[in-house]
Design an enzyme around this catalytic site. Sequence first.
Site, PDB file in Angstrom:
ATOM      1  N   ALA A 153      40.833  19.079  26.135  1.00 51.91           N
ATOM      2  CA  ALA A 153      41.300  20.465  25.981  1.00 51.91           C
ATOM      3  C   ALA A 153      40.598  21.335  26.840  1.00 51.91           C
ATOM      4  CB  ALA A 153      41.539  20.912  24.525  1.00 51.91           C
ATOM      5  N   TYR A 154      39.245  21.366  26.824  1.00 49.39           N
ATOM      6  CA  TYR A 154      38.662  22.276  27.563  1.00 49.39           C
ATOM      7  C   TYR A 154      38.756  22.048  29.141  1.00 49.39           C
ATOM      8  CZ  TYR A 154      34.518  24.860  29.538  1.00 49.39           C
ATOM      9  OH  TYR A 154      33.653  25.758  30.214  1.00 49.39           O
ATOM     10  N   ALA A 155      38.563  20.970  29.509  1.00 51.96           N
ATOM     11  CA  ALA A 155      38.649  20.448  30.932  1.00 51.96           C
ATOM     12  C   ALA A 155      40.085  20.606  31.506  1.00 51.96           C
ATOM     13  CB  ALA A 155      38.085  18.965  30.831  1.00 51.96           C
ATOM     14  N   SER A 157      42.163  23.084  30.396  1.00 55.20           N
ATOM     15  CA  SER A 157      42.411  24.342  30.644  1.00 55.20           C
ATOM     16  C   SER A 157      41.639  24.729  31.986  1.00 55.20           C
ATOM     17  CB  SER A 157      41.801  25.069  29.489  1.00 55.20           C
ATOM     18  OG  SER A 157      40.222  25.057  29.280  1.00 55.20           O
TER      19      SER A 157
END
Length: 245
Positions: A153-155, A157
């Site tokens: 999810a972080y990557a 974003s």
Amino acid sequence: MSNSPSRSVIVTGASGGIGRAVAERLAADGMSVLVHYAGNPATAEEVVAGITASGGTATSFGGDVADETAMANLFEHATTIFGGIDVVVNAAGIMPLAPVATMDLETFDRVQRTNVRGTFVVSQLAARSVRAGGAIINFSTSVTRLQLPTYGAYAMSKGAVEALTLILARELRGKDVTVNVVAPGPTATPLFFEGKPQEVIDRIAGANPMERLGTPQDIAETTAFLAGPARWVNGQVIYTNGGAA
């Protein structure tokens, strides 16, 4: 182009970690700094006090980066206090980690709201506000290339942040404003250490040829380059990770 005392910068997420190091580094370059914070005014005031004690100029302002009204107020405050805005560094972000299969969608939405919408809101205001000769600097991550499990999810974003930033660089043709992305590797901040056992930290630290974690000051050096002398670097993603793949 020199960094004179008349140059000003907004640094989001500047109350701790990389954002704080960036604020302190740019203040040392002679910039007047607006120290943005999301929820902890006391830590932001510590940053302001440190900059002021070192002979610099700083003020703090709070607000949710994804809230367009709060950020419009922040930009208005910076313009009123400093007389204009030359650099915007958008270092605010969150990094909850979980495998794709098990991450709850409420957490996913929160990551995208802060990291994607927040970057868009701040970039939009920066595109309207930054003076000629200035710079807009957003933050991604080397994990977009390293593909580490649990960072989905972080990557995701941050991949969106890169796409937005590189398009904005082309949209600002003729404005004499550079727009770039800094993509740190693993960096020794509370955000990085949270929830990681020591053996995982040691393994990650040893993965690059320098065999250590980055420091917030390492990342601040790259940011200062883009904020000041790097007038011929535009529309780029600068991986600042000690040589990680």
